[in-house]
Motif scaffolding. Structure first.
Motif, PDB file in Angstrom:
ATOM      1  N   LEU A 279       2.822  -2.448  34.144  1.00 38.82           N
ATOM      2  CA  LEU A 279       4.196  -2.676  34.554  1.00 38.82           C
ATOM      3  C   LEU A 279       5.071  -1.539  34.052  1.00 38.82           C
ATOM      4  CD1 LEU A 279       4.478  -6.441  33.485  1.00 38.82           C
ATOM      5  CD2 LEU A 279       3.790  -5.554  35.719  1.00 38.82           C
ATOM      6  N   ASN A 280       6.122  -1.226  34.816  1.00 44.74           N
ATOM      7  CA  ASN A 280       7.069  -0.250  34.300  1.00 44.74           C
ATOM      8  C   ASN A 280       8.095  -0.961  33.423  1.00 44.74           C
ATOM      9  OD1 ASN A 280       9.159  -1.293  36.018  1.00 44.74           O
ATOM     10  ND2 ASN A 280       8.348  -0.074  37.705  1.00 44.74           N
ATOM     11  N   GLU A 281       8.983  -0.188  32.828  1.00 46.41           N
ATOM     12  CA  GLU A 281       9.918  -0.753  31.849  1.00 46.41           C
ATOM     13  C   GLU A 281      10.823  -1.816  32.467  1.00 46.41           C
ATOM     14  OE1 GLU A 281      13.449   0.799  28.815  1.00 46.41           O
ATOM     15  OE2 GLU A 281      12.136   2.231  29.837  1.00 46.41           O
ATOM     16  N   THR A 282      11.291  -1.576  33.692  1.00 49.40           N
ATOM     17  CA  THR A 282      12.178  -2.544  34.343  1.00 49.40           C
ATOM     18  C   THR A 282      11.440  -3.853  34.603  1.00 49.40           C
ATOM     19  OG1 THR A 282      13.365  -0.732  35.421  1.00 49.40           O
ATOM     20  CG2 THR A 282      13.702  -2.938  36.321  1.00 49.40           C
ATOM     21  N   GLN A 283      10.187  -3.766  35.043  1.00 44.74           N
ATOM     22  CA  GLN A 283       9.405  -4.973  35.301  1.00 44.74           C
ATOM     23  C   GLN A 283       9.143  -5.742  34.012  1.00 44.74           C
ATOM     24  OE1 GLN A 283       6.217  -2.840  37.321  1.00 44.74           O
ATOM     25  NE2 GLN A 283       6.663  -3.941  39.221  1.00 44.74           N
ATOM     26  N   GLU A 284       8.934  -5.039  32.908  1.00 42.90           N
ATOM     27  CA  GLU A 284       8.712  -5.712  31.632  1.00 42.90           C
ATOM     28  C   GLU A 284       9.973  -6.465  31.200  1.00 42.90           C
ATOM     29  OE1 GLU A 284       5.406  -2.662  29.662  1.00 42.90           O
ATOM     30  OE2 GLU A 284       7.517  -2.463  29.173  1.00 42.90           O
ATOM     31  N   ARG A 285      11.122  -5.831  31.341  1.00 41.96           N
ATOM     32  CA  ARG A 285      12.383  -6.507  31.006  1.00 41.96           C
ATOM     33  C   ARG A 285      12.607  -7.713  31.913  1.00 41.96           C
ATOM     34  NH1 ARG A 285      16.411  -2.344  32.305  1.00 41.96           N
ATOM     35  NH2 ARG A 285      17.865  -4.087  32.028  1.00 41.96           N
ATOM     36  N   ALA A 286      12.259  -7.532  33.190  1.00 42.80           N
ATOM     37  CA  ALA A 286      12.439  -8.632  34.137  1.00 42.80           C
ATOM     38  C   ALA A 286      11.542  -9.810  33.771  1.00 42.80           C
ATOM     39  CB  ALA A 286      12.135  -8.152  35.549  1.00 42.80           C
ATOM     40  N   LEU A 287      10.316  -9.518  33.371  1.00 42.46           N
ATOM     41  CA  LEU A 287       9.390 -10.581  32.993  1.00 42.46           C
ATOM     42  C   LEU A 287       9.906 -11.330  31.765  1.00 42.46           C
ATOM     43  CD1 LEU A 287       6.720 -12.011  33.466  1.00 42.46           C
ATOM     44  CD2 LEU A 287       5.589 -10.240  32.107  1.00 42.46           C
ATOM     45  N   ALA A 288      10.429 -10.595  30.797  1.00 39.98           N
ATOM     46  CA  ALA A 288      10.988 -11.232  29.601  1.00 39.98           C
ATOM     47  C   ALA A 288      12.173 -12.121  29.973  1.00 39.98           C
ATOM     48  CB  ALA A 288      11.414 -10.165  28.598  1.00 39.98           C
ATOM     49  N   SER A 289      13.008 -11.645  30.885  1.00 41.83           N
ATOM     50  CA  SER A 289      14.174 -12.427  31.320  1.00 41.83           C
ATOM     51  C   SER A 289      13.730 -13.719  31.999  1.00 41.83           C
ATOM     52  CB  SER A 289      15.034 -11.592  32.270  1.00 41.83           C
ATOM     53  OG  SER A 289      16.123 -12.347  32.757  1.00 41.83           O
ATOM     54  N   TYR A 290      12.701 -13.631  32.831  1.00 47.58           N
ATOM     55  CA  TYR A 290      12.221 -14.822  33.536  1.00 47.58           C
ATOM     56  C   TYR A 290      11.608 -15.827  32.566  1.00 47.58           C
ATOM     57  CZ  TYR A 290       9.413 -17.853  36.468  1.00 47.58           C
ATOM     58  OH  TYR A 290       8.848 -18.960  37.055  1.00 47.58           O
ATOM     59  N   ILE A 291      10.826 -15.357  31.624  1.00 48.02           N
ATOM     60  CA  ILE A 291      10.201 -16.266  30.655  1.00 48.02           C
ATOM     61  C   ILE A 291      11.268 -16.986  29.833  1.00 48.02           C
ATOM     62  CG2 ILE A 291       8.765 -16.356  28.575  1.00 48.02           C
ATOM     63  CD1 ILE A 291       7.054 -14.134  29.777  1.00 48.02           C
ATOM     64  N   ARG A 292      12.304 -16.254  29.434  1.00 48.05           N
ATOM     65  CA  ARG A 292      13.392 -16.907  28.695  1.00 48.05           C
ATOM     66  C   ARG A 292      14.094 -17.970  29.536  1.00 48.05           C
ATOM     67  NH1 ARG A 292      14.347 -11.753  26.764  1.00 48.05           N
ATOM     68  NH2 ARG A 292      15.951 -11.366  28.327  1.00 48.05           N
ATOM     69  N   SER A 293      14.166 -17.736  30.864  1.00 50.00           N
ATOM     70  CA  SER A 293      14.889 -18.674  31.730  1.00 50.00           C
ATOM     71  C   SER A 293      14.133 -19.984  31.905  1.00 50.00           C
ATOM     72  CB  SER A 293      15.111 -18.040  33.107  1.00 50.00           C
ATOM     73  OG  SER A 293      13.899 -17.977  33.864  1.00 50.00           O
ATOM     74  N   LEU A 294      12.827 -19.995  31.555  1.00 48.56           N
ATOM     75  CA  LEU A 294      12.051 -21.221  31.730  1.00 48.56           C
ATOM     76  C   LEU A 294      12.554 -22.304  30.789  1.00 48.56           C
ATOM     77  CD1 LEU A 294       8.484 -19.634  31.977  1.00 48.56           C
ATOM     78  CD2 LEU A 294       9.875 -20.511  33.855  1.00 48.56           C
ATOM     79  N   GLY A 295      12.870 -21.916  29.568  1.00 48.48           N
ATOM     80  CA  GLY A 295      13.474 -22.845  28.618  1.00 48.48           C
ATOM     81  C   GLY A 295      12.554 -23.988  28.231  1.00 48.48           C
TER      82      GLY A 295
END
Length: 297
Positions: A279-295
């Motif tokens: 993954l590139n850096e943007t995709q890694e940040r996006a993945l982290a954002s999505y995982i946090r949104s699961l809650g």
């Protein structure tokens, strides 16, 4: 010779019938390229068969003549006949074509499929990063969900709840058992982000281990156990971690997710391999954002 010609015709018909039987559906389509391919196959089979028959007949009926060379091998000598002109031209032509092919047509040092793939990938990544250089949180979550479904769902499941308990349930915090496993066994796999690692059994008393595990697994709710001081030295009083010292054990922040993607993860549930360079850096940040949104559910 007549019987050979009849046999050759039968062979041609058999070969053409076999070709049509195997790939006939392609030849009856509207694509004229397939039709030309079939005609080319017919021409090659026909010409090859009759050329072979010609030389077989010539070998059966022709007689050798000419001046014998002085050398012989076990009584077998060679005639001093000139090389056939057509054969000589074809031989020299193939050599010339070979040099052209390797130096001008398709230089062996001028093209690489791997190099071309790398160039196209780098070009795409540059365009991607330029387009999504500053995405908002909503865009990151949507992008992260797509990345998760492709890269993470095979183990964590499309609902992120893990599959048969063999991968982390990302919709909830670590269980008490997982925290206790880490305390007892240490955690030294995030070597790049947290080079110091965590040695095993920093807490020795079983009750202290149980109390701290329950406190961390609950999301730092309730009264903080006195034994948590041993953890706070690296993870901080609130469990949000310290750069290059200890990861965030309170939430899936960018640093923690990126560290796990780079170095993989070893724990109670098993071993997650490294996803470095996938993954590139943007995709890694996006993945982290999505995982946090699961809650927590």
């Amino acid at each position: 010779m007549k019987s050979m010609i009849i046999g050759g015709i039968i062979l041609i018909i058999a070969l053409m019938a076999g070709t049509y039987f195997v790939a006939g559906d392609a030849f009856i389509s509207d694509d004229y390229i397939n039709a030309l391919t079939f005609l080319g196959a017919a021409a090659i089979i026909t010409i090859s068969t009759f050329v072979v028959l010609k030389y077989i007949n010539q070998m059966k009926n022709d007689t050798a003549s000419g001046e014998l060379a002085d050398e012989n091998w076990d009584g077998i000598g060679e005639y001093k006949n000139a090389v056939p002109t057509g054969w000589a031209i074809a031989y020299i032509g193939v050599i010339i074509w070979m040099f052209w092919y390797f130096t001008v047509g398709y230089p062996i040092n001028g093209f690489s499929q791997i190099g071309q793939w790398n160039e196209e990938t780098n070009e795409y990544n540059a365009k991607f990063e330029s387009k999504w250089q500053n995405p908002n949180e909503q865009t990151l979550k949507a992008m992260g969900q797509s990345v998760f479904l492709v890269q993470c769902a095979p183990c964590h499941g499309v609902d992120a709840e893990g599959i048969n308990g063999k991968a982390q349930n990302l919709t909830k915090r670590m269980s008490k058992e997982q925290v206790e496993f880490t305390i007892r066994n240490g955690s030294n796999h995030l070597v790049d982000a947290y080079p110091g690692g965590m040695p095993p059994m920093m807490l020795q008393d079983d009750k202290d281990i149980s109390d701290v595990s329950a406190y961390v697994a609950s999301g730092f709710k309730g009264e903080q156990p006195a034994a948590f001081a041993a953890c706070a030295a690296c993870h901080g009083d609130n469990g949000e971690g310290m750069p290059m010292v200890g990861p965030n054990i309170k939430a899936y922040d960018d640093a923690l997710v990126l560290a796990v993607l780079k170095d993989g993860k070893k724990g109670l549930l098993g071993h997650m391999p490294s996803f470095e360079s996938r993954l590139n850096e943007t995709q890694e940040r996006a993945l982290a954002s999505y995982i946090r949104s699961l809650g927590d559910k």
